[in-house]
Design an enzyme around this catalytic site. Structure first.
Site, PDB file in Angstrom:
ATOM      1  N   CYS A   1       0.871  -1.145   0.146  1.00 60.38           N
ATOM      2  CA  CYS A   1      -0.025   0.116   0.015  1.00 60.38           C
ATOM      3  C   CYS A   1       0.829   1.257   0.063  1.00 60.38           C
ATOM      4  CB  CYS A   1      -0.859  -0.063   1.307  1.00 60.38           C
ATOM      5  SG  CYS A   1      -0.182  -0.389   2.870  1.00 60.38           S
TER       6      CYS A   1
ATOM      7  N   HIS B   1      -2.092   5.770   6.342  1.00 57.25           N
ATOM      8  CA  HIS B   1      -0.823   6.146   6.376  1.00 57.25           C
ATOM      9  C   HIS B   1      -0.752   7.471   5.719  1.00 57.25           C
ATOM     10  CE1 HIS B   1       0.336   2.004   6.584  1.00 57.25           C
ATOM     11  NE2 HIS B   1      -0.020   1.462   5.588  1.00 57.25           N
TER      12      HIS B   1
END
Length: 334
Positions: free
Chosen positions: A141, A217
């Site tokens: 990711c 994130h």
């Protein structure tokens, strides 16, 4: 002809990939695997998805609960053209001999080392490299997020420095942390830079921290430029880059919480935000340095890459036809 797809592992990534496959008109979901009859296995069955035991050793778990499986992973491999391995990191490499023996193509996830596959993949950066391949690795990711934006400005970039502020766990994960600390990755540079380089040739170094949040994130990116570039140029580039969205603090997007709320407001499954979110106000140029901040929804940004990888491996479409097809099927905004 529809490509017959199996998904080995039906957790955070696996169930999203399985759903995405069902939205394609050139693919067919044949089944998924589980190691135990948990709520995700029952939900898959409710949705009419055949559930297979990940191996013979797990069958007693299902029998104990009266959960009838369609067979084992080996049985599933006999019925599919490709398997998407969405098992925990490191397990995919152990599974690869099974796929080789069955003569089935396979896609691995970013938790595996790059040498598990013939190519590491992000559709908009290196789709052509996966054409006709048997084994492809969709990068993590974080790496996907970096590649999406950096590939768009690569011709201007001399050297990239990025700080990864990583979420501690996914929302449904009660085993990981921390919950009251900031945990640095003391191996410097972190592994994210070399992982980016498996997809695009670029000079990059990264550092990473884990913080107590589950939502997304965040990356703080600084790029030393080798060619002149203005702030407006960068905004224009990102506005015209697929799977990248600009968010403005002035419109209320002052944290990852509001970005995830935006995804919820789109009524997407699991509040997926497939696109990389870049704060427009963070884009700035000082001298020969470009700065920007982006957020990555770790549960979903790699999902469209898995779909595009399938098309590339079977040469079903060229790069932009596949990306447009995937984007439309998943409601990706651009």
């Amino acid at each position: 002809m529809k490509v017959k797809v199996g998904v080995n592992g039906y957790g955070t990534i696996g169930k999203r990939v399985a759903y995405a496959v069902t939205k394609q008109d050139d693919m067919e979901l044949i089944g998924i695997t589980k190691t135990k009859p948990d709520f995700e296995a029952y939900r898959a069955k409710e949705l009419g998805i055949p559930v297979y035991a990940a191996s013979e050793e797990f069958i007693p778990r299902f029998e104990k609960e009266g959960f009838e499986v369609a067979g084992t992973l080996n049985d599933l491999l006999e019925k599919v053209d490709i398997i998407v391995d969405a098992t925990p990191g490191g397990i995919g490499a152990k599974n690869k001999p099974l796929y080789e023996k069955a003569g089935v193509k396979a896609i691995f996830q970013g938790g595996e080392k790059a040498d598990v596959a013939e190519v590491s993949f992000v559709a908009q950066a290196n789709y052509e490299a996966a054409l006709g391949k048997n084994y492809v690795r969709v990068v993590s990711c974080n790496t996907t997020g970096l590649v999406r934006t950096l590939s768009a400005i690569r011709e201007y970039a001399d050297y990239v420095y990025a700080v990864m502020i990583r979420r501690a766990a996914d929302p449904n994960d009660t085993k990981r942390g921390p919950i009251n600390a900031i945990k640095p990755t003391v191996e410097v540079p972190s592994h994210h830079g070399p992982d980016v380089q498996t997809v695009i040739p670029i000079n990059i170094e990264t550092m990473a921290f884990v913080v107590p949040t589950t939502l997304m994130h965040v990356h703080s990116v600084m790029v030393e430029l080798k060619k002149p570039l203005t702030k407006d140029d960068v905004i224009d580039i990102f506005e015209n880059t697929t799977r990248v969205l600009l968010f403005e603090k002035e419109k209320g997007f002052d944290s990852t919480a509001q970005i995830i709320e935006f995804a919820r407001d789109l009524h997407r499954e699991w509040n997926n935000l497939y696109e990389i979110a870049v704060w427009k106000e963070s884009i700035n140029i000082k001298g020969n340095r470009l700065f920007y901040i982006q957020a990555v929804h770790q549960e979903s940004d790699v999902i469209p890459e898995n779909i595009d990888a399938i098309r590339a491996m079977f040469e079903l479409a060229d790069k932009w036809d596949s990306i447009k097809k995937t984007n439309k099927s998943l409601g990706i905004l651009k």
